[in-house]
Structures are given as structure tokens and as C-alpha cells.
Design a protein around this motif. Structure first.
Motif, short mmCIF file in Angstrom:
data_model
loop_
_atom_site.label_atom_id
_atom_site.label_comp_id
_atom_site.label_asym_id
_atom_site.label_seq_id
_atom_site.Cartn_x
_atom_site.Cartn_y
_atom_site.Cartn_z
N GLN A 1 -4.08 22.56 42.28
CA GLN A 1 -5.06 21.83 43.06
C GLN A 1 -6.44 22.42 42.79
O GLN A 1 -6.78 23.50 43.25
N THR A 2 -7.22 21.69 41.97
CA THR A 2 -8.58 22.09 41.63
C THR A 2 -9.47 20.86 41.79
O THR A 2 -8.97 19.73 41.82
N PRO A 3 -10.78 21.03 41.85
CA PRO A 3 -11.65 19.85 41.92
C PRO A 3 -11.39 18.89 40.75
O PRO A 3 -11.41 17.67 40.93
N LYS A 4 -11.14 19.44 39.56
CA LYS A 4 -10.89 18.59 38.39
C LYS A 4 -9.61 17.77 38.58
O LYS A 4 -9.60 16.55 38.37
N SER A 5 -8.52 18.42 39.01
CA SER A 5 -7.25 17.69 39.14
C SER A 5 -7.27 16.71 40.31
O SER A 5 -6.71 15.63 40.23
N ASN B 1 -9.88 15.07 41.44
CA ASN B 1 -10.75 13.94 41.13
C ASN B 1 -10.36 13.19 39.86
O ASN B 1 -11.04 12.23 39.48
N TRP B 2 -9.29 13.61 39.20
CA TRP B 2 -8.86 12.93 37.97
C TRP B 2 -8.39 11.52 38.32
O TRP B 2 -7.67 11.33 39.30
N PRO B 3 -8.80 10.50 37.56
CA PRO B 3 -8.39 9.12 37.87
C PRO B 3 -6.87 8.97 37.93
O PRO B 3 -6.15 9.46 37.07
N GLY B 4 -6.41 8.32 38.98
CA GLY B 4 -4.98 8.05 39.12
C GLY B 4 -4.19 9.16 39.77
O GLY B 4 -2.98 9.04 39.94
N HIS B 5 -4.83 10.26 40.16
CA HIS B 5 -4.12 11.33 40.87
C HIS B 5 -4.13 11.03 42.36
O HIS B 5 -5.18 10.90 42.96
N PHE B 6 -2.93 10.91 42.93
CA PHE B 6 -2.80 10.64 44.36
C PHE B 6 -2.29 11.86 45.12
O PHE B 6 -2.61 12.06 46.27
N SER B 7 -1.44 12.66 44.48
CA SER B 7 -0.75 13.75 45.16
C SER B 7 -0.94 15.06 44.41
O SER B 7 -0.01 15.57 43.80
N VAL B 8 -2.13 15.60 44.47
CA VAL B 8 -2.38 16.91 43.88
C VAL B 8 -2.25 17.90 45.03
O VAL B 8 -3.15 18.04 45.84
N LEU B 9 -1.11 18.55 45.09
CA LEU B 9 -0.77 19.39 46.23
C LEU B 9 -0.89 20.87 45.87
O LEU B 9 -0.93 21.23 44.69
N THR B 10 -0.88 21.70 46.88
CA THR B 10 -0.87 23.14 46.66
C THR B 10 0.55 23.58 46.31
O THR B 10 1.52 22.84 46.52
N LYS B 11 0.67 24.79 45.81
CA LYS B 11 1.98 25.35 45.49
C LYS B 11 2.88 25.35 46.73
O LYS B 11 4.05 24.97 46.67
N SER C 1 -4.84 24.49 29.10
CA SER C 1 -6.19 24.39 28.57
C SER C 1 -6.18 24.55 27.05
O SER C 1 -5.27 25.15 26.49
N GLU C 2 -7.19 24.04 26.41
CA GLU C 2 -7.30 24.21 24.97
C GLU C 2 -7.53 25.67 24.61
O GLU C 2 -7.08 26.15 23.58
N THR C 3 -8.25 26.38 25.46
CA THR C 3 -8.44 27.81 25.25
C THR C 3 -7.84 28.53 26.46
O THR C 3 -8.24 28.29 27.59
N ALA C 4 -6.86 29.37 26.21
CA ALA C 4 -6.12 30.01 27.29
C ALA C 4 -7.01 30.82 28.22
O ALA C 4 -6.73 30.93 29.40
N GLU C 5 -8.09 31.37 27.70
CA GLU C 5 -8.94 32.19 28.55
C GLU C 5 -9.74 31.37 29.57
O GLU C 5 -10.28 31.91 30.52
N SER C 6 -9.81 30.05 29.41
CA SER C 6 -10.59 29.24 30.33
C SER C 6 -9.90 29.08 31.68
O SER C 6 -10.55 29.00 32.70
N ARG C 7 -8.54 29.02 31.71
CA ARG C 7 -7.76 28.86 32.93
C ARG C 7 -8.29 27.73 33.81
O ARG C 7 -8.32 27.84 35.03
N VAL C 8 -8.73 26.65 33.18
CA VAL C 8 -9.24 25.50 33.91
C VAL C 8 -8.12 24.54 34.26
O VAL C 8 -8.08 23.97 35.35
N ASP C 9 -7.19 24.40 33.36
CA ASP C 9 -6.12 23.42 33.54
C ASP C 9 -4.78 24.12 33.77
O ASP C 9 -3.87 24.06 32.96
N MET C 10 -4.67 24.76 34.90
CA MET C 10 -3.45 25.49 35.23
C MET C 10 -2.41 24.53 35.81
O MET C 10 -2.75 23.53 36.44
N GLU C 11 -1.15 24.87 35.58
CA GLU C 11 -0.06 24.03 36.06
C GLU C 11 1.06 24.90 36.61
O GLU C 11 1.20 26.06 36.23
N TRP C 12 1.85 24.30 37.50
CA TRP C 12 3.07 24.91 37.99
C TRP C 12 4.22 24.22 37.28
O TRP C 12 4.24 23.00 37.14
N ARG C 13 5.22 25.02 36.86
CA ARG C 13 6.41 24.50 36.19
C ARG C 13 7.63 24.92 37.00
O ARG C 13 7.93 26.11 37.12
#
Length: 151
Positions: free
Chosen positions: A93-97, A99-109, A132-144
Motif C-alpha cells: 500500500q503506497t500512494p503509487k499503488s 492511485n494506479w488506475p483500476g486498483h480497488f483493493s490495495v490493502l495493508t499486509k 522495481s526496475e532497479t532493486a535499490e529504488s524499493r518503489v514497487d514492493m510486493e507481498w508474495r
């Protein structure tokens, strides 16, 4: 992440562009991809999967559940058509995720894990990842999450 599973068949829901489908097929798993908008083998709705009960060993969403306004229902359907395993990959759950078009349920862990528990799913593995394209950016983190139906 899928090492604990013995898989012969899988369903990738929201298979855009189908990276997981390709990975599973490379491992010899018969995999069906389903999506409502993109080029997938089966077109359908994640809330009403067009398959019989216990059709697949694994049902997976890789960046799909956050597009559902009803993630509980989508997971329930996944549980219905899965014999045992579910794989869920969702963005942090980040501002980017959010506000991404089509995201309805961006929840916390905590919210995802509460949902899994309420549905009777056991978390076998939970990993943090960076898409993320560059691992050091940590902008696009995900839970698996690798989940199992409680026995």
C-alpha cells in the motif's frame, strides 16, 4: 516459493501478461490463464470462475486481486476451484499503488493476512519482493503469499 507444492495443474487469474503461466509451464505444470480483458486462454470474471470445484492444484493471482472491488469473493472462488494451494502476489500500500488506475483493493499486509485467516487459509510462506526496475529504488514492493486451505 512454490517448492512446498506438488503441482500438476494451475490456474492463473488476471493473467496479464502471463509471466506466471509461462514460469509454471516451464516447470511442466498444465496451466490455464484467465482474464477478462487481455489475451488469455479463457476469458472470465475472477468472482465467478468458469470451472468445476477442485479443478486445479493451484490458483494464482499475480497483481490481480487489487483490481477486485470484492477480493473476499474472488478468493472464495479461487478456494472453490483449487484442491489445496493459492498464490497471491499483491503490491504494498503506497500512494503509487493506491492511485494506479483500476486498483480497488490495495490493502495493508495486516488486512490481507486477516482476510486470508477469515477465509480459513493458512499462510505457508510470506515473502517481501521488489518488482522495481532497479532493486535499490524499493518503489514497487510486493507481498508474495503461498496459502493452503486449512485441513
Amino acid at each position: 516459493m512454490l517448492e512446498p507444492c506438488h503441482l500438476e495443474s494451475a490456474l492463473e487469474v488476471c493473467a496479464c501478461p502471463g509471466h506466471l503461466t509461462d514460469l509454471l509451464r516451464e516447470r511442466g505444470v498444465r496451466t490455464v490463464s484467465l482474464d477478462g480483458r487481455y489475451a488469455a486462454e479463457v476469458r472470465g470474471d475472477m468472482h465467478h470462475l468458469p470451472f468445476k470445484d477442485s479443478t486445479f492444484d493451484l490458483v494464482a493471482w499475480r497483481h490481480g486481486l487489487e483490481h477486485s472491488p470484492l477480493p473476499y469473493l474472488a478468493l472464495w472462488e479461487g478456494m472453490r476451484v483449487s484442491r489445496e494451494w493459492l498464490l497471491v502476489v499483491v503490491p504494498w500500500q503506497t500512494p503509487k499503488s493506491i492511485n494506479w488506475p483500476g486498483h480497488f483493493s490495495v490493502l495493508t499486509k495486516v488486512e490481507w493476512e486477516r482476510m486470508f485467516a477469515l477465509l480459513g487459509l493458512e499462510t505457508v510462506i510470506c515473502e517481501e519482493g521488489d518488482m522495481s526496475e532497479t532493486a535499490e529504488s524499493r518503489v514497487d514492493m510486493e507481498w508474495r503469499y503461498l496459502l493452503r486451505r486449512r485441513r
